[in-house]
Design a protein around this motif. Structure first.
Motif, PDB file in Angstrom:
ATOM      1  N   ILE A 169     -35.262  -8.749 -35.351  1.00 15.20           N
ATOM      2  CA  ILE A 169     -35.599  -8.269 -36.691  1.00 15.20           C
ATOM      3  C   ILE A 169     -35.825  -6.765 -36.664  1.00 15.20           C
ATOM      4  CG2 ILE A 169     -37.343  -8.345 -38.519  1.00 15.20           C
ATOM      5  CD1 ILE A 169     -37.682 -11.340 -37.866  1.00 15.20           C
ATOM      6  N   ALA A 170     -36.599  -6.291 -35.680  1.00 13.31           N
ATOM      7  CA  ALA A 170     -36.881  -4.858 -35.573  1.00 13.31           C
ATOM      8  C   ALA A 170     -35.608  -4.051 -35.339  1.00 13.31           C
ATOM      9  CB  ALA A 170     -37.883  -4.612 -34.448  1.00 13.31           C
ATOM     10  N   GLU A 171     -34.729  -4.545 -34.473  1.00 16.88           N
ATOM     11  CA  GLU A 171     -33.497  -3.818 -34.172  1.00 16.88           C
ATOM     12  C   GLU A 171     -32.564  -3.801 -35.372  1.00 16.88           C
ATOM     13  OE1 GLU A 171     -31.169  -1.837 -30.999  1.00 16.88           O
ATOM     14  OE2 GLU A 171     -33.197  -1.969 -31.777  1.00 16.88           O
ATOM     15  N   THR A 172     -32.523  -4.896 -36.116  1.00 13.49           N
ATOM     16  CA  THR A 172     -31.690  -4.948 -37.319  1.00 13.49           C
ATOM     17  C   THR A 172     -32.180  -3.943 -38.347  1.00 13.49           C
ATOM     18  OG1 THR A 172     -31.222  -7.294 -36.917  1.00 13.49           O
ATOM     19  CG2 THR A 172     -30.780  -6.454 -39.129  1.00 13.49           C
ATOM     20  N   ARG A 173     -33.479  -3.848 -38.498  1.00 10.56           N
ATOM     21  CA  ARG A 173     -34.037  -2.852 -39.411  1.00 10.56           C
ATOM     22  C   ARG A 173     -33.764  -1.438 -38.917  1.00 10.56           C
ATOM     23  NH1 ARG A 173     -39.749  -6.109 -40.201  1.00 10.56           N
ATOM     24  NH2 ARG A 173     -39.041  -7.487 -41.896  1.00 10.56           N
ATOM     25  N   ALA A 174     -33.926  -1.220 -37.626  1.00  9.91           N
ATOM     26  CA  ALA A 174     -33.694   0.115 -37.071  1.00  9.91           C
ATOM     27  C   ALA A 174     -32.249   0.554 -37.279  1.00  9.91           C
ATOM     28  CB  ALA A 174     -34.039   0.128 -35.585  1.00  9.91           C
ATOM     29  N   ALA A 175     -31.317  -0.415 -37.247  1.00  5.03           N
ATOM     30  CA  ALA A 175     -29.899  -0.113 -37.468  1.00  5.03           C
ATOM     31  C   ALA A 175     -29.549  -0.049 -38.954  1.00  5.03           C
ATOM     32  CB  ALA A 175     -29.035  -1.181 -36.792  1.00  5.03           C
ATOM     33  N   ARG A 176     -30.551  -0.255 -39.810  1.00  2.00           N
ATOM     34  CA  ARG A 176     -30.336  -0.300 -41.264  1.00  2.00           C
ATOM     35  C   ARG A 176     -29.270  -1.333 -41.633  1.00  2.00           C
ATOM     36  NH1 ARG A 176     -33.144   3.746 -43.621  1.00  2.00           N
ATOM     37  NH2 ARG A 176     -33.760   5.523 -42.322  1.00  2.00           N
ATOM     38  N   ALA A 177     -29.354  -2.485 -40.969  1.00  2.00           N
ATOM     39  CA  ALA A 177     -28.362  -3.538 -41.175  1.00  2.00           C
ATOM     40  C   ALA A 177     -28.923  -4.737 -41.933  1.00  2.00           C
ATOM     41  CB  ALA A 177     -27.812  -3.995 -39.824  1.00  2.00           C
ATOM     42  N   GLU A 178     -30.099  -4.593 -42.549  1.00  2.00           N
ATOM     43  CA  GLU A 178     -30.679  -5.733 -43.276  1.00  2.00           C
ATOM     44  C   GLU A 178     -29.750  -6.253 -44.368  1.00  2.00           C
ATOM     45  OE1 GLU A 178     -34.172  -2.676 -43.106  1.00  2.00           O
ATOM     46  OE2 GLU A 178     -31.969  -2.631 -43.034  1.00  2.00           O
ATOM     47  N   GLY A 179     -28.991  -5.333 -44.964  1.00  2.00           N
ATOM     48  CA  GLY A 179     -28.116  -5.715 -46.066  1.00  2.00           C
ATOM     49  C   GLY A 179     -26.801  -6.322 -45.638  1.00  2.00           C
ATOM     50  N   ARG A 180     -26.608  -6.535 -44.334  1.00  2.00           N
ATOM     51  CA  ARG A 180     -25.380  -7.177 -43.842  1.00  2.00           C
ATOM     52  C   ARG A 180     -25.674  -8.086 -42.658  1.00  2.00           C
ATOM     53  NH1 ARG A 180     -23.972  -3.645 -39.644  1.00  2.00           N
ATOM     54  NH2 ARG A 180     -24.869  -1.561 -39.830  1.00  2.00           N
ATOM     55  N   ALA A 181     -26.884  -8.688 -42.658  1.00  2.00           N
ATOM     56  CA  ALA A 181     -27.270  -9.594 -41.572  1.00  2.00           C
ATOM     57  C   ALA A 181     -27.878 -10.869 -42.127  1.00  2.00           C
ATOM     58  CB  ALA A 181     -28.273  -8.910 -40.644  1.00  2.00           C
TER      59      ALA A 181
END
Length: 306
Positions: A169-181
């Motif tokens: 979750i943290a890595e997805t947020r850090a990559a700004r990928a919340e909108g495509r995960a």
């Protein structure tokens, strides 16, 4: 309490996990992907590539597979498997060990990131490639560049699974990928837990009936955040129609053991699934599904992925 318990379990958890434990900004409650799936559900069929494989020339859980599949099928869903190395790094790997899909040996959890990266991926034809197993961040970035959505399958359980969840979750947020995960779970308890931990992300969870869907909603997982996994064996058009009526995308898998999956049979089965109301087809042969369904697969390309 969950975050405190997880962080106490291991001194190897990176500082990014602390960010994962923080309450996300209120703006994330909008669930960026919800509008995309609503649009796509009404326009055609989405293809989910199992382990991000396009065909035998691309290793599973590889950057090559992500790039090839995301380019060939737009927009594509790329199912990838995430696990932790001995030193707490996040890498893509389906199996507990490196043996089947790489030149490496032993359990991923017993190898450091450097040791995992020293291995080379093996494609579906048995050919050793020049590529190492990628990190999750590399995979998220690669998927973003081809406009693909990633569905993240957690390959740990128990205490290790809690740590892995927090880190992903943290890595997805850090990559700004919340909108495509999309986060994948296999039971209600995990779905409701992730509904709290990552309120801005979509969740793939098994749904067996309208009453089951209602129970998830009553537990705090709103319908607009759900991709409903409906299995790989029994087709259920009545359930699919009920899910669509509730604003939920029904997902069905044609993958599985060779000789017992639709991917081994008449490609016309894909047309039947589309006509029966499936919104997402999970497959080991995404190129074939696209060729058979043609316009039905490409139609959702008009829908925007954040």
């Amino acid at each position: 309490m969950i975050c405190m318990r997880v962080l106490a379990l291991s001194l190897t958890v990176s500082m990014s996990v602390l960010a994962g434990c923080a309450t996300p900004p209120a703006s994330r409650d909008a669930v960026p992907l919800a509008a995309f799936f609503d649009c796509a559900r009404d326009r055609g069929v989405l293809v989910s590539a199992h382990r991000a494989v396009l065909d035998d020339s691309t290793p599973e859980n590889s950057l090559a597979g992500i790039r090839a599949t995301g380019t060939a099928i737009r927009p594509a869903l790329l199912e990838i498997d995430v696990t932790r190395t001995k030193d707490g790094a996040l890498v893509l790997m389906h199996d507990d060990t490196l043996d089947r899909t790489t030149t490496g040996r032993g359990r991923v959890a017993d190898n450091t990131l450097a040791q995992v990266r020293a291995a080379r991926l093996i494609d579906g034809n048995g050919k050793v490639t020049d590529a190492p197993p990628p990190t999750l961040r590399e995979a998220l970035d690669a998927a973003g560049k081809v406009g693909a959505i990633v569905t993240l399958d957690f390959k740990s359980s128990g205490a290790d699974g809690d740590i892995l969840t927090q880190q992903v979750i943290a890595e997805t947020r850090a990559a700004r990928a919340e909108g495509r995960a999309v986060l994948i779970v296999y039971n209600d308890a995990d779905a409701l837990r992730l509904a709290v931990l990552a309120p801005e992300m979509m969740i793939s969870v098994p749904v067996s009936s309208p009453d089951h869907l209602a129970a998830l909603a009553n537990g705090g997982l709103k319908a607009n955040r759900i991709l409903a996994w409906t299995g790989t064996r029994a087709e259920n058009p009545i359930l699919w129609a009920n899910l669509r009526q509730a604003g939920v995308e029904p997902m069905f898998g044609t993958l599985g053991a060779p000789g017992r999956r639709a991917d081994d049979g008449d490609p016309g089965e894909y047309r039947d699934l589309a006509k029966s109301g499936v919104a997402v087809i999970a497959t080991d042969t995404p190129r074939v599904v696209k060729a058979v369904l043609a316009e039905a697969v490409t139609a959702p390309a008009a829908c925007k992925v954040n």
